[in-house]
Design an enzyme around this catalytic site. Structure first.
Site, PDB file in Angstrom:
ATOM      1  N   GLU A   1      -1.031 -59.116  53.880  1.00  0.00           N
ATOM      2  CA  GLU A   1       0.296 -58.644  54.260  1.00  0.00           C
ATOM      3  C   GLU A   1       0.341 -58.123  55.687  1.00  0.00           C
ATOM      4  O   GLU A   1       1.390 -58.106  56.312  1.00  0.00           O
ATOM      5  CB  GLU A   1       0.805 -57.572  53.283  1.00  0.00           C
TER       6      GLU A   1
ATOM      7  N   ASP B   1       2.564 -62.941  54.018  1.00  0.00           N
ATOM      8  CA  ASP B   1       3.805 -62.169  54.071  1.00  0.00           C
ATOM      9  C   ASP B   1       4.813 -63.082  54.756  1.00  0.00           C
ATOM     10  O   ASP B   1       4.494 -63.743  55.739  1.00  0.00           O
ATOM     11  CB  ASP B   1       3.557 -60.886  54.882  1.00  0.00           C
TER      12      ASP B   1
ATOM     13  N   ASP C   1      -4.840 -51.586  44.825  1.00  0.00           N
ATOM     14  CA  ASP C   1      -4.436 -51.815  46.214  1.00  0.00           C
ATOM     15  C   ASP C   1      -4.702 -50.542  47.022  1.00  0.00           C
ATOM     16  O   ASP C   1      -4.117 -49.506  46.757  1.00  0.00           O
ATOM     17  CB  ASP C   1      -2.939 -52.143  46.229  1.00  0.00           C
TER      18      ASP C   1
ATOM     19  N   LYS D   1      -1.662 -48.479  43.096  1.00  0.00           N
ATOM     20  CA  LYS D   1      -2.100 -48.044  44.420  1.00  0.00           C
ATOM     21  C   LYS D   1      -3.252 -47.060  44.280  1.00  0.00           C
ATOM     22  O   LYS D   1      -3.206 -46.161  43.426  1.00  0.00           O
ATOM     23  CB  LYS D   1      -0.936 -47.376  45.157  1.00  0.00           C
TER      24      LYS D   1
ATOM     25  N   HIS E   1       2.498 -61.567  49.389  1.00  0.00           N
ATOM     26  CA  HIS E   1       2.950 -60.184  49.432  1.00  0.00           C
ATOM     27  C   HIS E   1       4.468 -60.156  49.317  1.00  0.00           C
ATOM     28  O   HIS E   1       5.150 -60.960  49.922  1.00  0.00           O
ATOM     29  CB  HIS E   1       2.541 -59.550  50.760  1.00  0.00           C
TER      30      HIS E   1
ATOM     31  N   GLU F   1      -7.080 -54.950  46.757  1.00  0.00           N
ATOM     32  CA  GLU F   1      -6.210 -55.410  47.847  1.00  0.00           C
ATOM     33  C   GLU F   1      -6.357 -54.496  49.054  1.00  0.00           C
ATOM     34  O   GLU F   1      -6.411 -53.270  48.903  1.00  0.00           O
ATOM     35  CB  GLU F   1      -4.766 -55.390  47.327  1.00  0.00           C
TER      36      GLU F   1
END
Lengths: 457, 457
Positions: free
Chosen positions: B308, B331, B253, B225, B358, B279
């Protein structure tokens, strides 16, 4: 910054009501995808410690309003106990805090139910602010300096198209002439168009009668709902064109009925009737689809109008960037209230796209008049190609209803955002416990509320 | 069509529960915009007259789950009393009826809270169908003829990119080799990547420990992340790159942290660490913004991954059309359940874009494995560039949890969509009345539920 003194402005209560009108009984508001709407709203009253109140709402179509109401209740925890003056002095920061709660943002983000609830809350705060300043909202906006105005806007995700500095420049460039435009607005109001002649549920006789009525009232622009059946559309649009004559303007509205290719074909066949725009030809999310439709219809002189279901400023940004929108129809209560709407007007000005707000639903005419007056005074400085939608429904439920004379909105002068409803209306039309609803349940006109709707009690 | 006999399949009950896990206590799931999520879900149990049940859910992040729960309750009226077999034989028609109720569609349409609720309901119906056929969902899908499969899809708004006929052709073209691919899946499973090493809330020591753990488990792809602070991001990504070596893959991400220009600059500076994808660089609604980022990062070998929070098939269509998405991260519970997801896989195949779903949230790993196995067997027929996200959280609450061995998902064999939760979990983690929540309220670990959350009672 016209920020009121903090004393007594702690927010101590946020009340929310589910208010529904049985409009489906008369076919009012019916279109290709909304065949039997009961025009409704989630109605928010924000109260400060010293008893000042602000009123805000978001429009809905009946079923499901209880969900928006619950969402407002779920968001109370972000607002109660805060001081309204603090909110106004960092309005962009507050706006982000309630649209981007780290847990709740998953439910949007910035779209659908959660954004409708934000709109109702934010609109109540702007109404409160304008009342505290003793001005109609449009005057509060007009009187703000460019820096003050942009301080209310969250520019996240739009800086590739509009920075804060550019926004300030747009507003500064339009300062000359501001006072004379305000005077003009007070004298001449703002031109309106009518959607009242062409709901899908109306008979030909009623359409004729309504065309005559609105012509006699001075209207020059008439909108007709289309999209369910081509032959029927052609007949109804021909009828309206015949009644209004070639010197008036016809707009058509498909309310998302078509796929992209279908929209292009259908509209090419309606082109001989010279529609000025096709509204919501396809999914409100389809930026690239709208752009394709706009390119295909440009040779026919037909523009694409959309926006009433455009989810947020990021979607508007793309519609404007891509040429998918020749008429930008912001809705005053779908995106996150006044703050986000201001950013859309500024982006539209950058792209020289006319804003013609969506209205007609409960309270929407009341609100959009303020926005459009501000636009003329401070942003576009032009009424060219711009119109305010007008539908003559539900105005009688408001303390300060919009007024349309000689096909023009009269600039409101009472303090606030014109969003306060009459106590009598809340007593009658609160759902499901209002006296009118109880009567209609008893008489079997509507089914009893279901389990989910009883959470309003 | 594998449609079961109607006898006893009238839907007599739809139960919905708010189930929340206190994941914020450990920093699990923390990212740039979701700093303290409590991984949660709205959990739906659909029961037929003869006592058959289907289980479905939509993932949420804690606060606001009560809104999705109420929405499911509001939608019950569209489903109760209908026969499940009738639904399956016109699944596209049923899907449109619950996503496009003429009054409730105003609350979306097809996005946000109402679409999350639709996902939970629709997923419960697919689980029921698979159980009735005594097959895991992926086998139910694999065994459908192309015509049967597309009969479940609503093609409205996507025919400019994918018609029903094209979808059938895609599926027919991939019939050869289907059986050997099913065999391959049963033997080798489907490759996974891990998101477990790089949540923003984790310390450097924990990151190191987790890298070592997942390397030893055979993982080759590691996601980190980013997005709050560049120096911190660079340090943490360098750390992961050092631990995993140059022959493994790093993905980053940003969870929507940036504006478009900021995303491009930030990622150019992270490029030396060779991330495979970025992402969610910006707003999940910004198709044109993602396309601009993808063009700018292409020379650096960095692809753009998103999906997502992509609201529906119309948004996916545009991401695919515009080149804004090199990795399509559907998702399983944000868009309207399996039916709509199938259309996204088919569009992705048309644009030769890899689907990397996701997962990680409650029940998401359990669901997406079925979708991706079907994709390999019947749509893309390829695992090239495709991966399934894996996060080792909350699987212990499911009756048939996903299993990952040697960095690959093991193909599920039990009937259904792997979405049934354990009764013990519901007893403990139902919000706010589950025994664990009651204990945590009492101990002051979490504040008491507020007024809105009490509607769950």
């Amino acid at each position: 910054m016209p920020v009121p003194n903090r004393n007594g402005l702690e927010i101590v209560n946020i009340d929310v009501k589910d208010v529904r009108f049985p409009t489906s009984l008369g076919g009012h508001g019916s279109d290709a995808l909304h065949t039997d709407p009961n025009y409704s709203c989630a109605y928010v009253t924000t109260t400060t410690e010293n008893g000042k109140q602000g009123y805000g709402l978001t429009f809905t179509c009946g079923r499901g309003t209880e969900i928006v109401v619950l969402t407002v209740r779920s968001m109370k925890k972000f607002i109660l106990g805060r001081n309204a003056a603090d909110i106004f002095s960092d309005f962009a920061g507050f706006w982000r805090s309630i649209t981007n709660d780290s847990q709740m943002r998953w439910l949007g983000p910035e779209k659908g139910v959660v954004h409708l609830a934000v709109a109702a809350i934010i609109n109540s705060l702007w109404d409160l602010w304008a009342r505290l300043e003793n001005k109609p909202l449009w005057r509060l906006l007009v009187d703000m300096s460019p820096e003050e105005l942009v301080s209310t806007i969250d520019f996240r995700y739009i800086t590739d198209v509009l920075t804060k500095e550019e926004a300030i420049k747009i507003l500064k460039d339009k300062e000359p002439g501001k006072d004379s435009r305000v005077k003009d607005l007070l004298e001449n109001g703002y031109p309106a168009y009518t959607t009242q002649v062409g709901w899908l549920g109306y008979s030909d006789e009623l359409v004729k009668e309504l065309c005559e009525k609105y012509l006699s009232l001075g209207f020059k622009h008439f909108k007709v709902k289309v999209g369910l059946n081509f032959e029927d559309d052609y007949r109804r649009c021909s009828l309206v064109r015949k009644f209004i004559g070639d010197d008036k303007f016809l707009m058509v509205d498909a309310n998302q009925a078509w796929s992209v290719d279908e929209a292009i074909e259908w509209m090419k066949k309606l082109a001989p009737l010279k529609p000025m725009w096709i509204e919501e030809p396809t999914s409100p999310d389809d930026v690239l689809g709208h752009a394709a439709i706009a390119r295909a219809l440009e040779p026919y002189g037909i523009g694409v109008a959309t926006g009433e279901m455009c989810a947020n400023r990021v979607m508007f940004k793309q519609f404007l960037q891509s040429g998918g929108m020749q008429y930008c129809q912001i809705d005053s209560a779908r995106i996150g209230g006044v703050n986000e709407i201001l950013s859309v007007y500024l982006m539209a000005e950058k792209f020289k796209t006319a804003v013609c707000p969506h209205a007609g639903g409960v309270g929407l005419c009341e609100m959009v008049q303020h926005l459009q007056l501000w636009d003329f005074a401070r942003v576009s400085a032009s009424r060219r190609g711009r119109l305010l939608e007008y539908v003559d429904q539900q105005h009688e439920h408001f303390v300060d209803p919009c007024r349309v004379l000689a096909a023009a909105y009269v600039a409101p002068t009472a303090p606030g955002y014109s969003t306060q409803m009459l106590p009598e209306t809340l007593k009658k039309f609160s759902y499901p416990n209002g006296t009118e609803w109880q009567r209609m349940f008893k008489e079997g006109i509507f089914p009893m509320p279901d389990e989910a709707e009883l959470v309003n009690e």
